[in-house]
Design a protein around this motif. Structure first.
Motif: not given
Length: 229
Positions: A91-101
Protein backbone atom coordinates in the motif's frame (compact mmCIF):
# COMPACT_ATOMS: atom_id res chain seq x y z
CA UNK A 1 26.70 23.12 -3.42
CA UNK A 2 24.35 23.38 -0.43
CA UNK A 3 23.53 20.31 1.63
CA UNK A 4 20.44 18.36 0.62
CA UNK A 5 17.45 18.97 2.85
CA UNK A 6 15.68 15.98 4.43
CA UNK A 7 12.32 16.66 6.11
CA UNK A 8 11.54 14.20 8.92
CA UNK A 9 7.78 13.89 9.47
CA UNK A 10 7.43 11.99 12.76
CA UNK A 11 5.21 12.69 15.79
CA UNK A 12 7.45 10.78 18.23
CA UNK A 13 9.62 13.71 19.29
CA UNK A 14 12.54 11.65 20.59
CA UNK A 15 12.72 9.60 17.41
CA UNK A 16 12.44 12.70 15.25
CA UNK A 17 15.31 14.38 17.11
CA UNK A 18 17.40 11.21 16.82
CA UNK A 19 16.89 10.96 13.07
CA UNK A 20 17.63 14.65 12.57
CA UNK A 21 20.85 14.26 14.57
CA UNK A 22 22.04 11.26 12.52
CA UNK A 23 21.14 12.93 9.22
CA UNK A 24 22.98 16.10 10.17
CA UNK A 25 26.03 14.07 11.19
CA UNK A 26 25.90 12.47 7.72
CA UNK A 27 26.09 15.90 6.10
CA UNK A 28 22.43 16.53 5.34
CA UNK A 29 20.37 19.56 6.29
CA UNK A 30 17.58 17.97 8.33
CA UNK A 31 14.49 19.41 10.01
CA UNK A 32 11.48 17.81 11.69
CA UNK A 33 7.73 18.28 11.36
CA UNK A 34 5.39 16.60 13.86
CA UNK A 35 1.89 17.39 12.55
CA UNK A 36 0.73 15.79 9.31
CA UNK A 37 -1.75 18.59 8.60
CA UNK A 38 1.07 21.14 8.38
CA UNK A 39 3.40 19.12 6.16
CA UNK A 40 2.19 20.39 2.81
CA UNK A 41 2.62 24.00 3.92
CA UNK A 42 6.09 23.16 5.28
CA UNK A 43 7.12 21.54 2.02
CA UNK A 44 5.70 24.45 0.05
CA UNK A 45 7.65 26.97 2.11
CA UNK A 46 11.12 25.68 1.37
CA UNK A 47 13.58 23.55 -0.55
CA UNK A 48 13.02 19.91 0.42
CA UNK A 49 14.96 17.13 -1.34
CA UNK A 50 13.47 14.09 0.45
CA UNK A 51 10.75 13.33 3.01
CA UNK A 52 10.97 10.68 5.73
CA UNK A 53 7.27 10.14 6.38
CA UNK A 54 5.75 8.28 9.33
CA UNK A 55 2.56 6.37 8.59
CA UNK A 56 0.75 7.17 11.86
CA UNK A 57 0.42 10.93 12.24
CA UNK A 58 -2.08 13.23 13.97
CA UNK A 59 -4.57 14.94 11.70
CA UNK A 60 -3.83 12.99 8.53
CA UNK A 61 -2.21 9.60 8.08
CA UNK A 62 1.07 9.29 6.22
CA UNK A 63 -0.34 7.20 3.36
CA UNK A 64 -3.01 9.81 2.56
CA UNK A 65 -0.42 12.55 2.81
CA UNK A 66 1.96 10.62 0.56
CA UNK A 67 -0.72 10.30 -2.10
CA UNK A 68 -1.53 14.02 -1.86
CA UNK A 69 2.11 14.98 -2.26
CA UNK A 70 2.64 12.54 -5.08
CA UNK A 71 -0.32 13.95 -7.01
CA UNK A 72 1.71 17.01 -8.01
CA UNK A 73 5.32 16.28 -7.05
CA UNK A 74 8.00 13.67 -7.63
CA UNK A 75 9.90 14.54 -4.45
CA UNK A 76 11.38 11.31 -2.99
CA UNK A 77 9.41 9.88 -0.04
CA UNK A 78 10.47 7.11 2.36
CA UNK A 79 7.63 5.74 4.50
CA UNK A 80 8.37 4.76 8.13
CA UNK A 81 5.97 2.55 10.04
CA UNK A 82 5.54 -0.26 12.53
CA UNK A 83 3.06 -1.87 10.11
CA UNK A 84 5.22 -4.66 8.72
CA UNK A 85 2.64 -6.76 6.88
CA UNK A 86 3.29 -7.27 3.17
CA UNK A 87 -0.06 -5.67 2.28
CA UNK A 88 0.88 -2.53 4.23
CA UNK A 89 4.24 -2.29 2.48
CA UNK A 90 2.55 -2.69 -0.90
CA UNK A 91 0.00 0.00 0.00
CA UNK A 92 2.83 2.38 0.87
CA UNK A 93 4.71 1.73 -2.36
CA UNK A 94 1.53 1.86 -4.45
CA UNK A 95 0.69 5.14 -2.73
CA UNK A 96 3.80 6.72 -4.21
CA UNK A 97 6.55 6.04 -1.67
CA UNK A 98 10.02 5.44 -3.10
CA UNK A 99 11.04 3.18 -0.22
CA UNK A 100 9.58 1.66 2.95
CA UNK A 101 11.29 1.01 6.27
CA UNK A 102 9.75 -0.85 9.21
CA UNK A 103 10.08 0.10 12.88
CA UNK A 104 12.07 -0.57 14.93
CA UNK A 105 15.00 0.39 12.76
CA UNK A 106 18.56 1.54 13.10
CA UNK A 107 19.07 5.29 12.45
CA UNK A 108 22.17 4.30 10.46
CA UNK A 109 19.98 2.18 8.18
CA UNK A 110 17.64 5.14 7.68
CA UNK A 111 20.58 7.34 6.66
CA UNK A 112 21.71 4.62 4.23
CA UNK A 113 18.21 4.40 2.73
CA UNK A 114 18.12 8.20 2.35
CA UNK A 115 21.51 8.16 0.64
CA UNK A 116 20.42 5.36 -1.72
CA UNK A 117 17.16 7.07 -2.74
CA UNK A 118 18.84 10.42 -3.33
CA UNK A 119 21.59 8.71 -5.31
CA UNK A 120 18.94 7.34 -7.71
CA UNK A 121 17.69 10.85 -8.43
CA UNK A 122 19.41 12.07 -11.62
CA UNK A 123 21.99 14.78 -11.00
CA UNK A 124 20.84 18.13 -12.27
CA UNK A 125 17.20 17.06 -12.57
CA UNK A 126 14.82 20.01 -12.22
CA UNK A 127 13.33 20.69 -8.82
CA UNK A 128 9.68 19.65 -8.58
CA UNK A 129 6.99 22.21 -7.97
CA UNK A 130 6.98 25.98 -8.03
CA UNK A 131 10.22 27.96 -7.97
CA UNK A 132 10.32 31.73 -7.46
CA UNK A 133 13.41 33.71 -8.42
CA UNK A 134 12.87 37.02 -6.64
CA UNK A 135 16.03 38.69 -7.93
CA UNK A 136 15.41 37.64 -11.51
CA UNK A 137 11.64 38.29 -11.26
CA UNK A 138 10.98 34.86 -12.75
CA UNK A 139 8.93 31.83 -11.77
CA UNK A 140 9.31 28.19 -12.79
CA UNK A 141 7.00 25.19 -12.52
CA UNK A 142 8.74 21.80 -12.56
CA UNK A 143 11.78 23.44 -14.14
CA UNK A 144 9.91 25.25 -16.95
CA UNK A 145 9.75 29.05 -16.82
CA UNK A 146 6.28 30.58 -16.62
CA UNK A 147 5.69 33.41 -19.15
CA UNK A 148 4.60 35.96 -16.55
CA UNK A 149 4.43 39.72 -16.79
CA UNK A 150 5.96 41.69 -13.85
CA UNK A 151 2.46 42.31 -12.48
CA UNK A 152 1.55 38.62 -12.71
CA UNK A 153 4.80 37.69 -11.00
CA UNK A 154 4.06 40.00 -8.06
CA UNK A 155 0.50 38.65 -7.83
CA UNK A 156 1.81 35.09 -7.79
CA UNK A 157 4.30 35.86 -5.04
CA UNK A 158 1.72 37.70 -2.89
CA UNK A 159 -0.83 34.91 -3.14
CA UNK A 160 1.69 32.10 -2.72
CA UNK A 161 3.23 33.72 0.35
CA UNK A 162 -0.17 33.58 2.11
CA UNK A 163 -1.58 30.08 1.44
CA UNK A 164 -5.17 29.70 2.60
CA UNK A 165 -5.62 33.42 3.30
CA UNK A 166 -8.15 35.49 1.36
CA UNK A 167 -6.51 38.64 0.01
CA UNK A 168 -8.77 41.51 -0.98
CA UNK A 169 -8.42 43.32 -4.27
CA UNK A 170 -7.17 46.32 -2.27
CA UNK A 171 -4.44 44.13 -0.72
CA UNK A 172 -3.39 42.88 -4.14
CA UNK A 173 -3.55 46.33 -5.69
CA UNK A 174 -1.33 47.79 -2.97
CA UNK A 175 1.22 45.00 -3.30
CA UNK A 176 1.32 44.93 -7.08
CA UNK A 177 1.37 48.66 -7.80
CA UNK A 178 3.94 50.24 -5.50
CA UNK A 179 3.25 53.72 -6.91
CA UNK A 180 -0.31 53.50 -5.54
CA UNK A 181 -1.80 54.27 -8.94
CA UNK A 182 -5.57 54.12 -9.31
CA UNK A 183 -6.52 50.74 -10.69
CA UNK A 184 -10.04 49.35 -11.04
CA UNK A 185 -11.03 46.02 -9.51
CA UNK A 186 -11.64 44.68 -13.01
CA UNK A 187 -7.97 45.26 -13.81
CA UNK A 188 -6.90 43.08 -10.87
CA UNK A 189 -9.46 40.48 -11.92
CA UNK A 190 -8.00 40.42 -15.44
CA UNK A 191 -4.44 39.99 -14.16
CA UNK A 192 -5.53 37.14 -11.85
CA UNK A 193 -7.47 35.50 -14.69
CA UNK A 194 -4.37 35.58 -16.90
CA UNK A 195 -2.18 34.24 -14.09
CA UNK A 196 -4.58 31.37 -13.42
CA UNK A 197 -4.67 30.49 -17.11
CA UNK A 198 -0.87 30.37 -17.34
CA UNK A 199 -0.62 28.22 -14.20
CA UNK A 200 -3.26 25.82 -15.53
CA UNK A 201 -1.52 25.57 -18.91
CA UNK A 202 1.70 24.69 -17.05
CA UNK A 203 -0.08 21.95 -15.05
CA UNK A 204 -1.03 23.68 -11.78
CA UNK A 205 -4.82 23.84 -11.80
CA UNK A 206 -7.16 25.28 -9.15
CA UNK A 207 -4.32 26.91 -7.21
CA UNK A 208 -6.12 30.28 -7.03
CA UNK A 209 -9.73 30.51 -5.88
CA UNK A 210 -12.08 33.49 -5.99
CA UNK A 211 -13.51 34.46 -2.61
CA UNK A 212 -16.92 36.03 -3.14
CA UNK A 213 -17.11 39.62 -1.95
CA UNK A 214 -13.44 39.65 -0.90
CA UNK A 215 -10.84 38.78 -3.53
CA UNK A 216 -8.64 35.75 -4.10
CA UNK A 217 -6.95 32.96 -2.15
CA UNK A 218 -4.06 30.59 -2.87
CA UNK A 219 -5.33 27.15 -1.92
CA UNK A 220 -3.25 25.68 0.92
CA UNK A 221 -4.14 22.17 -0.29
CA UNK A 222 -1.86 22.73 -3.30
CA UNK A 223 0.99 20.33 -2.70
CA UNK A 224 3.50 21.82 -5.07
CA UNK A 225 6.63 22.76 -3.19
CA UNK A 226 7.92 26.30 -3.66
CA UNK A 227 11.60 27.20 -3.68
CA UNK A 228 12.81 30.77 -3.25
CA UNK A 229 16.09 31.69 -4.89
Amino acid sequence: MSAQHVLVVEDELRLARLLVSYLQAAGYRATAQHDGLAVQATVAAGDVDLILLDWMLPGIDGLTLCRALRASSDIPIIMMTARAQEEDRLDGLDGGADDYICKPFSPREVVARVRAVLRRRPAGSPKPGLQIDEQGVRAFLHGAELPLTPVEFRLLKMLRDAPGKALSRDDLRSGVYEDRRIVHDRTIDTHVKNLRRKLEEAGLAEAISAVYGVGYRWEARSASPVIYN
